[in-house]
Enzyme design. Structure first.
Site, PDB file in Angstrom:
ATOM      1  N   CYS A 239       0.859  -1.242  -0.176  1.00 42.25           N
ATOM      2  CA  CYS A 239      -0.142  -0.050   0.100  1.00 42.25           C
ATOM      3  C   CYS A 239       0.925   1.246   0.082  1.00 42.25           C
ATOM      4  CB  CYS A 239      -1.034  -0.012   1.168  1.00 42.25           C
ATOM      5  SG  CYS A 239      -0.064  -0.093   2.662  1.00 42.25           S
TER       6      CYS A 239
ATOM      7  N   ASN B  77       2.426   1.581   4.217  1.00 39.94           N
ATOM      8  CA  ASN B  77       2.629   0.198   4.873  1.00 39.94           C
ATOM      9  C   ASN B  77       2.583   0.331   6.602  1.00 39.94           C
ATOM     10  OD1 ASN B  77       5.477  -1.986   5.553  1.00 39.94           O
ATOM     11  ND2 ASN B  77       3.499  -2.543   4.841  1.00 39.94           N
TER      12      ASN B  77
ATOM     13  N   CYS C  57      -1.100   0.688   7.434  1.00 40.28           N
ATOM     14  CA  CYS C  57      -2.489   0.678   7.644  1.00 40.28           C
ATOM     15  C   CYS C  57      -2.872  -0.899   6.874  1.00 40.28           C
ATOM     16  CB  CYS C  57      -3.343   1.449   7.278  1.00 40.28           C
ATOM     17  SG  CYS C  57      -3.314   3.163   8.192  1.00 40.28           S
ATOM     18  N   ARG C  58      -3.100  -0.548   5.563  1.00 43.19           N
ATOM     19  CA  ARG C  58      -3.912  -1.548   4.715  1.00 43.19           C
ATOM     20  C   ARG C  58      -2.847  -2.872   4.488  1.00 43.19           C
ATOM     21  NH1 ARG C  58      -5.135   2.071  -0.357  1.00 43.19           N
ATOM     22  NH2 ARG C  58      -3.207   2.924   0.743  1.00 43.19           N
ATOM     23  N   SER C  59      -1.416  -2.675   4.033  1.00 38.92           N
ATOM     24  CA  SER C  59      -0.913  -3.879   3.805  1.00 38.92           C
ATOM     25  C   SER C  59      -0.362  -4.616   4.859  1.00 38.92           C
ATOM     26  CB  SER C  59       0.331  -3.377   2.693  1.00 38.92           C
ATOM     27  OG  SER C  59       1.161  -2.614   3.388  1.00 38.92           O
TER      28      SER C  59
ATOM     29  N   ASP D 264      -7.960   3.822   1.394  1.00 44.38           N
ATOM     30  CA  ASP D 264      -6.953   4.218   2.515  1.00 44.38           C
ATOM     31  C   ASP D 264      -7.830   4.673   3.543  1.00 44.38           C
ATOM     32  OD1 ASP D 264      -5.249   5.193   3.729  1.00 44.38           O
ATOM     33  OD2 ASP D 264      -4.308   6.572   2.115  1.00 44.38           O
TER      34      ASP D 264
HETATM   35  P1  4NP Z   1      -1.626   2.793   4.042  1.00 46.68           P
HETATM   36  O1  4NP Z   1      -2.003   4.246   4.941  1.00 46.68           O
HETATM   37  O2  4NP Z   1      -1.158   3.013   2.669  1.00 46.68           O
HETATM   38  O3  4NP Z   1      -2.737   2.130   4.032  1.00 46.68           O
HETATM   39  O4  4NP Z   1      -0.575   2.440   5.074  1.00 46.68           O
HETATM   40  C1  4NP Z   1      -1.582   5.343   4.622  1.00 46.68           C
HETATM   41  C2  4NP Z   1      -0.542   5.818   5.697  1.00 46.68           C
HETATM   42  C3  4NP Z   1       0.342   6.667   5.948  1.00 46.68           C
HETATM   43  C4  4NP Z   1       0.316   7.619   4.724  1.00 46.68           C
HETATM   44  C5  4NP Z   1      -0.505   7.364   3.659  1.00 46.68           C
HETATM   45  C6  4NP Z   1      -1.482   6.208   3.699  1.00 46.68           C
HETATM   46  N1  4NP Z   1       1.011   8.868   4.758  1.00 46.68           N
HETATM   47  O5  4NP Z   1       0.939   9.570   3.853  1.00 46.68           O
HETATM   48  O6  4NP Z   1       1.883   8.961   5.719  1.00 46.68           O
END
Ligand code: 4NP
Length: 164
Positions: A11, A14, A16-18, A129
């Site tokens: 994702c 890295n 939340c989702r993945s 997200d």
């Molecule tokens: P993820 O969510 O892609 O599901 O881990 C996010 C976590 C942090 C950020 C973006 C998306 N960020 O911009 O810091």
């Protein structure tokens, strides 16, 4: 020895989702008693959170479903395209970014969207997200992943490793 199924979930951050997808899939293969036949990891397109645990909110929501996420954030690296035979992006942008990073055409073909395994009836063709969302965003991600990983497992479990 049987060839392992080697899967990397990706994702943006890295956190939340993945890592949630990694935890869901690891719990699934554990439950089925075939954990030794699978190699499952996760990574991010961006490097903002490298070394960190998953987002606290995702940790809490996952734990409520009996999932302990123990991953440390890392960024996608070139060797991932050799080490894994399936690289699954959570959304279309993740897949586009991964294809840009892929060193060869064969590596590009390893990139697949998670939507391939999502139930169309759930109304999402990507894993949204949750970073700027409330609790319902995290619950939605886990609902989509718990259902999607079942489909992924059943789709791959009876095929040999290497899914190109
Ligand atoms: P993820 O969510 O892609 O599901 O881990 C996010 C976590 C942090 C950020 C973006 C998306 N960020 O911009 O810091």
């Amino acid at each position: 020895m049987k060839k392992k199924h080697k899967i990397l979930f990706v994702c943006l951050g890295n956190i939340c989702r993945s890592p949630a997808a990694e935890g869901v899939m690891k719990a699934l293969v554990e439950e089925k008693g075939v954990a030794d036949e699978w190699e499952i990891d996760s990574a991010g397109i961006g490097g903002w959170h490298v070394g960190q645990q998953p987002d606290r909110r995702m940790l809490v929501h996952a734990r409520q479903r009996g999932l302990n996420l123990n991953h440390r954030c890392r960024q996608v690296r070139a060797t991932d395209f050799e080490d894994f035979d399936l690289i699954i992006g959570m959304d279309a942008q993740n897949c586009q970014d991964l294809r840009m990073l892929a060193p060869t055409v064969e590596a590009m073909d390893k990139v697949q969207p998670m939507s391939r395994w999502l139930d169309p009836a759930m109304g999402y063709d990507y894993v949204p997200d949750p970073y700027y969302e409330g609790s319902e965003g995290f619950e939605l991600v886990l609902d989509l992943l718990q259902d999607g990983c079942q489909r992924l497992f059943h789709g791959l479990a009876h095929s040999p490793g290497q899914h190109q």
